[in-house]
Design a protein around this motif. Structure first.
Motif, PDB file in Angstrom:
ATOM      1  N   ALA A  71       0.836  -1.203   0.000  1.00  0.00           N
ATOM      2  CA  ALA A  71       0.000   0.000   0.000  1.00  0.00           C
ATOM      3  C   ALA A  71       0.870   1.253   0.000  1.00  0.00           C
ATOM      4  CB  ALA A  71      -0.921   0.006   1.205  1.00  0.00           C
ATOM      5  N   SER A  72       0.497   2.182  -0.861  1.00  0.00           N
ATOM      6  CA  SER A  72       1.106   3.514  -0.869  1.00  0.00           C
ATOM      7  C   SER A  72       0.067   4.500  -0.352  1.00  0.00           C
ATOM      8  CB  SER A  72       1.540   3.898  -2.285  1.00  0.00           C
ATOM      9  OG  SER A  72       1.886   5.273  -2.342  1.00  0.00           O
ATOM     10  N   GLU A  73       0.485   5.355   0.564  1.00  0.00           N
ATOM     11  CA  GLU A  73      -0.444   6.353   1.099  1.00  0.00           C
ATOM     12  C   GLU A  73      -0.605   7.541   0.171  1.00  0.00           C
ATOM     13  OE1 GLU A  73      -0.259   7.097   5.389  1.00  0.00           O
ATOM     14  OE2 GLU A  73       1.323   5.571   5.485  1.00  0.00           O
ATOM     15  N   GLU A  74       0.184   7.558  -0.890  1.00  0.00           N
ATOM     16  CA  GLU A  74       0.055   8.585  -1.930  1.00  0.00           C
ATOM     17  C   GLU A  74      -0.462   7.915  -3.198  1.00  0.00           C
ATOM     18  OE1 GLU A  74       3.483  11.534  -2.004  1.00  0.00           O
ATOM     19  OE2 GLU A  74       4.395   9.861  -0.924  1.00  0.00           O
ATOM     20  N   ASP A  75      -1.391   8.553  -3.866  1.00  0.00           N
ATOM     21  CA  ASP A  75      -2.014   7.971  -5.045  1.00  0.00           C
ATOM     22  C   ASP A  75      -1.152   8.198  -6.290  1.00  0.00           C
ATOM     23  OD1 ASP A  75      -3.645   6.996  -6.979  1.00  0.00           O
ATOM     24  OD2 ASP A  75      -5.385   8.263  -6.520  1.00  0.00           O
ATOM     25  N   PRO A  76      -0.677   7.126  -6.943  1.00  0.00           N
ATOM     26  CA  PRO A  76       0.114   7.292  -8.174  1.00  0.00           C
ATOM     27  C   PRO A  76      -0.668   7.940  -9.311  1.00  0.00           C
ATOM     28  CG  PRO A  76       0.362   5.077  -7.275  1.00  0.00           C
ATOM     29  CD  PRO A  76      -0.756   5.723  -6.531  1.00  0.00           C
ATOM     30  N   LEU A  77      -2.003   7.935  -9.216  1.00  0.00           N
ATOM     31  CA  LEU A  77      -2.813   8.549 -10.265  1.00  0.00           C
ATOM     32  C   LEU A  77      -2.943  10.057 -10.105  1.00  0.00           C
ATOM     33  CD1 LEU A  77      -5.686   5.895 -10.529  1.00  0.00           C
ATOM     34  CD2 LEU A  77      -3.643   6.131 -11.961  1.00  0.00           C
ATOM     35  N   ASN A  84       5.198   6.909 -12.493  1.00  0.00           N
ATOM     36  CA  ASN A  84       6.316   6.224 -13.149  1.00  0.00           C
ATOM     37  C   ASN A  84       7.145   5.402 -12.142  1.00  0.00           C
ATOM     38  OD1 ASN A  84       5.703   7.162 -15.745  1.00  0.00           O
ATOM     39  ND2 ASN A  84       6.810   9.092 -15.412  1.00  0.00           N
ATOM     40  N   GLU A  85       7.310   5.957 -10.945  1.00  0.00           N
ATOM     41  CA  GLU A  85       8.038   5.200  -9.911  1.00  0.00           C
ATOM     42  C   GLU A  85       7.276   3.930  -9.541  1.00  0.00           C
ATOM     43  OE1 GLU A  85       9.901   9.190  -7.689  1.00  0.00           O
ATOM     44  OE2 GLU A  85       8.342   7.966  -6.718  1.00  0.00           O
ATOM     45  N   TRP A  86       5.957   4.048  -9.401  1.00  0.00           N
ATOM     46  CA  TRP A  86       5.102   2.908  -9.047  1.00  0.00           C
ATOM     47  C   TRP A  86       5.132   1.849 -10.154  1.00  0.00           C
ATOM     48  CZ3 TRP A  86       3.619   1.554  -4.528  1.00  0.00           C
ATOM     49  CH2 TRP A  86       2.448   0.814  -4.270  1.00  0.00           C
ATOM     50  N   VAL A 102       1.821  -9.149 -11.051  1.00  0.00           N
ATOM     51  CA  VAL A 102       1.809  -7.903 -10.284  1.00  0.00           C
ATOM     52  C   VAL A 102       0.701  -7.025 -10.847  1.00  0.00           C
ATOM     53  CG1 VAL A 102       3.074  -5.827  -9.626  1.00  0.00           C
ATOM     54  CG2 VAL A 102       4.278  -8.019  -9.771  1.00  0.00           C
ATOM     55  N   ALA A 103      -0.208  -6.605  -9.991  1.00  0.00           N
ATOM     56  CA  ALA A 103      -1.312  -5.756 -10.431  1.00  0.00           C
ATOM     57  C   ALA A 103      -1.332  -4.490  -9.596  1.00  0.00           C
ATOM     58  CB  ALA A 103      -2.637  -6.497 -10.307  1.00  0.00           C
ATOM     59  N   ALA A 104      -1.574  -3.354 -10.252  1.00  0.00           N
ATOM     60  CA  ALA A 104      -1.669  -2.057  -9.578  1.00  0.00           C
ATOM     61  C   ALA A 104      -2.510  -1.139 -10.459  1.00  0.00           C
ATOM     62  CB  ALA A 104      -0.284  -1.466  -9.347  1.00  0.00           C
ATOM     63  N   VAL A 105      -2.765   0.073  -9.996  1.00  0.00           N
ATOM     64  CA  VAL A 105      -3.640   0.970 -10.755  1.00  0.00           C
ATOM     65  C   VAL A 105      -3.073   1.309 -12.123  1.00  0.00           C
ATOM     66  CG1 VAL A 105      -4.812   2.026  -8.792  1.00  0.00           C
ATOM     67  CG2 VAL A 105      -2.595   2.925  -9.542  1.00  0.00           C
ATOM     68  N   ASN A 106      -1.770   1.175 -12.316  1.00  0.00           N
ATOM     69  CA  ASN A 106      -1.186   1.435 -13.636  1.00  0.00           C
ATOM     70  C   ASN A 106      -0.765   0.140 -14.336  1.00  0.00           C
ATOM     71  OD1 ASN A 106       0.890   0.868 -11.880  1.00  0.00           O
ATOM     72  ND2 ASN A 106       1.942   2.846 -12.146  1.00  0.00           N
ATOM     73  N   ARG A 107      -1.308  -0.988 -13.852  1.00  0.00           N
ATOM     74  CA  ARG A 107      -1.008  -2.285 -14.456  1.00  0.00           C
ATOM     75  C   ARG A 107      -2.289  -3.143 -14.466  1.00  0.00           C
ATOM     76  NH1 ARG A 107       4.463  -3.664 -14.325  1.00  0.00           N
ATOM     77  NH2 ARG A 107       3.885  -5.877 -14.267  1.00  0.00           N
ATOM     78  N   LEU A 108      -3.414  -2.542 -14.851  1.00  0.00           N
ATOM     79  CA  LEU A 108      -4.687  -3.243 -14.818  1.00  0.00           C
ATOM     80  C   LEU A 108      -5.143  -3.647 -16.224  1.00  0.00           C
ATOM     81  CD1 LEU A 108      -6.587  -1.031 -12.205  1.00  0.00           C
ATOM     82  CD2 LEU A 108      -5.381  -3.185 -11.817  1.00  0.00           C
ATOM     83  N   LEU A 109      -6.223  -4.447 -16.276  1.00  0.00           N
ATOM     84  CA  LEU A 109      -6.826  -4.873 -17.534  1.00  0.00           C
ATOM     85  C   LEU A 109      -8.275  -4.421 -17.579  1.00  0.00           C
ATOM     86  CD1 LEU A 109      -5.485  -8.558 -17.710  1.00  0.00           C
ATOM     87  CD2 LEU A 109      -4.642  -6.603 -19.018  1.00  0.00           C
ATOM     88  N   SER A 157     -12.445   7.224  -0.685  1.00  0.00           N
ATOM     89  CA  SER A 157     -12.384   7.940   0.590  1.00  0.00           C
ATOM     90  C   SER A 157     -10.968   8.319   1.007  1.00  0.00           C
ATOM     91  CB  SER A 157     -13.009   7.084   1.691  1.00  0.00           C
ATOM     92  OG  SER A 157     -12.328   5.837   1.790  1.00  0.00           O
ATOM     93  N   SER A 158      -9.967   7.853   0.293  1.00  0.00           N
ATOM     94  CA  SER A 158      -8.576   8.158   0.659  1.00  0.00           C
ATOM     95  C   SER A 158      -7.688   8.116  -0.580  1.00  0.00           C
ATOM     96  CB  SER A 158      -8.054   7.148   1.698  1.00  0.00           C
ATOM     97  OG  SER A 158      -7.887   5.869   1.112  1.00  0.00           O
ATOM     98  N   SER A 159      -6.419   8.488  -0.391  1.00  0.00           N
ATOM     99  CA  SER A 159      -5.464   8.482  -1.504  1.00  0.00           C
ATOM    100  C   SER A 159      -4.668   7.190  -1.561  1.00  0.00           C
ATOM    101  CB  SER A 159      -4.498   9.668  -1.348  1.00  0.00           C
ATOM    102  OG  SER A 159      -3.786   9.563  -0.118  1.00  0.00           O
ATOM    103  N   ILE A 160      -5.076   6.188  -0.797  1.00  0.00           N
ATOM    104  CA  ILE A 160      -4.339   4.923  -0.737  1.00  0.00           C
ATOM    105  C   ILE A 160      -4.435   4.191  -2.069  1.00  0.00           C
ATOM    106  CG2 ILE A 160      -4.341   2.615   0.308  1.00  0.00           C
ATOM    107  CD1 ILE A 160      -5.211   3.948   2.894  1.00  0.00           C
ATOM    108  N   SER A 161      -3.294   3.628  -2.484  1.00  0.00           N
ATOM    109  CA  SER A 161      -3.251   2.831  -3.702  1.00  0.00           C
ATOM    110  C   SER A 161      -2.616   1.486  -3.375  1.00  0.00           C
ATOM    111  CB  SER A 161      -2.438   3.544  -4.779  1.00  0.00           C
ATOM    112  OG  SER A 161      -2.513   2.838  -6.008  1.00  0.00           O
ATOM    113  N   ILE A 162      -3.165   0.434  -3.965  1.00  0.00           N
ATOM    114  CA  ILE A 162      -2.751  -0.930  -3.642  1.00  0.00           C
ATOM    115  C   ILE A 162      -2.024  -1.568  -4.822  1.00  0.00           C
ATOM    116  CG2 ILE A 162      -3.572  -3.246  -3.032  1.00  0.00           C
ATOM    117  CD1 ILE A 162      -3.787  -1.178  -0.793  1.00  0.00           C
TER     118      ILE A 162
END
Length: 803
Positions: A71-77, A84-86, A102-109, A157-162
């Motif tokens: 979890a990142s408390e800062e949103d990569p979006l 780019n770091e994420w 590996v799945a994340a908000v910048n690696r989805l389908l 509700s938050s800037s958390i990104s998984i």
């Protein structure tokens, strides 16, 4: 028998020592093959319903993926640089061998409708670096238009990104985990060093890996700590190096044997079995202390080295064997729990305690026979003023303050009985880890923001092939979703209906408002677009419906709640399920690794109570063979139950819950504390014979005779078990502290209460049956003729020839 054994040990000392050293070398070789347990410990028997259900789920859908959640408390979006770091971070994790996905908000389908070919196509969202805020906004809008990923990879509700890192199950549950997790840790360290960003890590595999590493490090630490403390105490006692070296050689050989036995039995090192090597050091030292103490006392009396060595085998050997048997019984009863982890612990511990006795009885006299007889200064420990003064205080308490002892004991028992009512039962996956650790803090953080992290499965059995994909079943599951949403303990569920909703959204151009179930009328024109068998998207759907379309799988993540809370939660959710899925046409099964583990914890607690009862019963029968007096046995058992009651009360008053790691305390402590009772009563019976059955004189003499050795061994045991208080596992800490307290109370009870009972009840306790036992443990009257022995120039024991 013991006289024959004494002659054999002393005459055959060189080949005996040689054989034991060769066996130790073999055990050392086998010890190199020992492995840590990689998968979750088996707490339940194979035929338990939870295990059966779990096995069935694996047969239908395969093993549950092992996922590390980052979890990142800062949103990569919201930041091009962080995006780019994420992305780069995910690419480096994906490149690690045995990382499957590996799945994340910048690696989805996402799904897109291909009208020309009438099919849905999987398209990537992101997946490459961006340069402008406009590119970032486009990806952000696309991701947040897909409700499927909401509360799984992002929240409103938050800037958390998984980021979800799926590991290869076979590799993780094998020695390949070393390389896999080392590479994972290296990538995460590099990311932190390069960006300075703090991330949160959790998930079942991550927690298990950190626990395993902690077990490995603590195994080495405990062995060194236990050995160091024991050496220090022995030096303070004996003020001489040879007794210390002999004692430590034997227990260190015992450590090697314990690891070799684990390997020979094809067991693996768990959080419990990791305590066996230091336990061997702690429990094994008293054997050597009793033998060396007796040797020094005998030599000081008559100055004949061979006679002294013979006597320690003949006299102390019997009592020491009995005390080792009772200690082994305390551990062996764990083998009756039908729990793999406890069965292995009980077998290895009990076998090694008996092997340690064998090493002690063969090596202590054998090695001492090569050494010079103890000088006068080396036997001064026998008459240490402080110890003697302490013993005399105990004698005074027995002779002059018995009523006070009874009053104090009665008050303590009353307080203990109330304290026991305050004990709670619990069992969490991270219950034994310190609350301040990053593992626990990160878990709590993710639970607060996502609802749960630990895997949990619900299987809906429709009882008919094909029914799991019918619209009626989908509607029931959707209604069940609404019920599950009421529980903050759960994360958002995922099942076949989420895939169906995703398909409908894609069919209608991706509008978020179209994320709904497909109606009966819509099925006709959406069906041609649905994936066929063998398509990638079809494979994804089959993760949630079996090949016969009879079983539907709902996957969730749950908070790490305790056993009692879990039972209450399951009862509530089962009622909700029963309201939606009628029992005639559906069966709802709750399963998953988390539920199985917590149910296993409850099972262990129940069975550990049974094992404690068995230990008491078996030891009572053993004492019946030794002392043949029901009254004496009842009094002895009562005396040794008092420390267990007081320890249980301490747990209640200080909020230490009953769980497998703390419940071990009672069986271990009872098996060890009863040793003092056997030593005392054996000496008491001998003194009765010597003093014409004068109970008062015999009891006082027994306190004076056994008190010194009991205090010595108790101090060693207290210091040894206190080593476990340095553990980072809460249960191991409690075990070290509470066993130490229990043994201290047990020593006082055996040296004050037990002789007090003997004096108060007098001849009603010292019956004819007690005077005529089935087995003789300690009888100084059976002695070898002093004049028939001499020491040769080579210190070889031999009988003096008749002239």
């Amino acid at each position: 028998m013991w006289e024959i054994l004494a002659r054999f040990i002393l005459r055959m000392r060189i080949p005996v020592i040689g054989v034991l050293l060769l066996l130790t070398a073999f055990m050392g070789y086998k010890a190199t093959d020992t492995q840590l347990q990689w998968d979750l410990p088996r707490l339940l028997p194979d035929d338990d319903q939870a295990i059966v259900d779990n096995r069935k789920v694996e047969e239908l859908f395969g093993k549950q993926p092992l996922t590390i959640i980052i979890a990142s408390e800062e949103d990569p979006l919201e930041s091009v640089s962080l995006y780019n770091e994420w992305l780069d971070f995910g690419d480096r994790l994906a490149a690690i061998p045995n990382v499957d996905t590996v799945a994340a908000v910048n690696r989805l389908l996402t799904l897109e409708k291909n009208t020309d070919e009438k099919k849905f196509e999987l398209k990537s969202i992101g997946g490459k670096k961006i340069e402008t805020p406009e590119e970032l906004a486009q990806i952000r809008d696309q991701v947040r238009s897909l409700p499927f990923y909401k509360n799984r990879f992002y929240t409103d509700s938050s800037s958390i990104s998984i980021m979800a890192v799926v590991l290869n199950t076979e590799a993780f549950n094998s020695p390949a985990r070393y390389a896999l997790m080392d590479a994972f840790d290296e990538v995460t360290r590099e990311f932190h060093a390069e960006t300075g960003r703090e991330l949160r890590y959790s998930g079942m595999p991550y927690i298990r890996d950190k626990q395993t590493n902690l077990i490995k490090s603590e195994l080495t630490k405990f062995v060194f700590y236990a050995a160091g403390i024991t050496v220090l105490i022995l030096l303070l006692f004996f003020r001489s190096l040879p007794p210390v070296l002999v004692s430590m050689l034997i227990v260190l050989m015992g450590v090697v044997w314990s690891l070799g036995i684990i390997s020979l039995f094809n067991f693996k090192i768990t959080i419990l079995s990791s305590m066996i090597p230091p336990l061997i050091i702690v429990i094994g030292i008293p054997n050597s202390v009793y033998l060396i103490n007796k040797y020094h006392a005998e030599y000081s009396t008559h100055g004949n080295k061979v006679l002294a060595l013979t006597r320690i085998i003949q006299k102390i050997g019997k009592a020491t064997l009995m005390t080792n048997i009772t200690t082994a019984i305390g551990f062996s009863t764990f083998a009756f729990t039908q729990s793999e982890v406890l069965v292995e612990f009980g077998i290895v511990a009990s076998v090694n305690i008996l092997l340690l006795f064998t090493l002690s009885i063969f090596l202590v006299p054998g090695i001492l026979s090569f050494l010079r007889p103890p000088a006068e200064k080396q036997t001064k420990h026998l008459n240490k003023p402080r110890i003697r003064r302490t013993v005399e205080l105990l004698v005074k308490a027995v002779t002059s303050y018995r009523k006070h002892s009874y009053i104090i004991t009665s008050v303590l028992i009353a307080l203990a009985l109330y304290g026991i009512t305050r004990i709670g039962t619990t069992g969490n996956l991270v219950d034994d880890l310190p609350r301040s650790s990053n593992v626990v803090q990160d878990l709590y953080f993710l639970e607060d923001n996502l609802g749960g992290v630990m895997p949990f499965e619900i299987i809906v059995d429709t009882k008919k092939p094909g029914k799991a994909t019918q619209a009626s079943t989908f509607k029931k599951i959707d209604r069940f979703y609404d019920k599950l949403a009421q529980y903050e303990e759960f994360s958002s569920p995922v099942s076949v209906i989420d895939g169906v909703k995703f398909v409908r959204q894609a069919f209608y151009g991706g509008a978020p408002s179209q994320y709904k179930l497909i109606s009966g009328r819509e099925q006709t024109f959406i069906k041609p677009y649905l994936p066929q068998k063998g398509d990638a998207s079809s494979g994804l759907m089959k993760s949630f419906v079996d090949s016969t379309n009879r079983y539907a799988r709902i996957s969730l993540r749950i908070r790490d709640i305790g056993t009692s809370e879990m039972k209450t939660l399951i009862d509530q959710v089962r009622q909700d399920a029963d309201d939606i899925f009628d029992a005639e046409n559906y069966e709802v099964i709750f399963t998953g690794g988390t539920l199985t583990y917590l149910k296993g914890t409850t099972y262990l607690v129940r069975n550990l109570f049974i094992s404690l009862a068995m230990a008491i019963i078996i030891i009572s029968f053993l004492m019946a063979a030794l002392f043949s007096s029901v009254r004496m046995i009842a009094m002895s058992i009562f005396t040794n139950l008092i420390p267990l009651l007081l320890t249980a009360a301490i747990m209640g008053y200080f909020g230490i819950p009953i769980k497998p790691s703390t419940l071990l305390i009672f069986s271990i402590a009872f098996g060890i504390s009863i040793d003092d009772t056997i030593h005392f009563l054996a000496k008491y019976r001998q003194e009765l014979t010597a003093h014409n059955w004068n109970v008062r004189v015999a009891a006082i003499a027994a306190v004076r005779e056994t008190g010194v050795s009991m205090i010595y061994t108790s101090i060693i045991l207290l210091a040894g078990f206190s080593v476990f208080a340095t553990s980072q596992f809460g249960g191991t800490q409690a075990l070290g502290i509470l066993v130490s307290i229990t043994l201290l109370i047990a020593m006082i009870a055996n040296l004050v209460l037990l002789p007090s009972f003997l004096l108060s009840l007098d001849h009603s306790m010292t019956t004819k049956a007690f005077k005529e036992p089935l087995l003789v443990v300690w009888d100084e009257e059976e002695d070898i003729d002093l004049d028939s022995l001499e020491v040769s120039n080579g210190d070889e024991p031999k009988e003096k020839k008749e002239e």
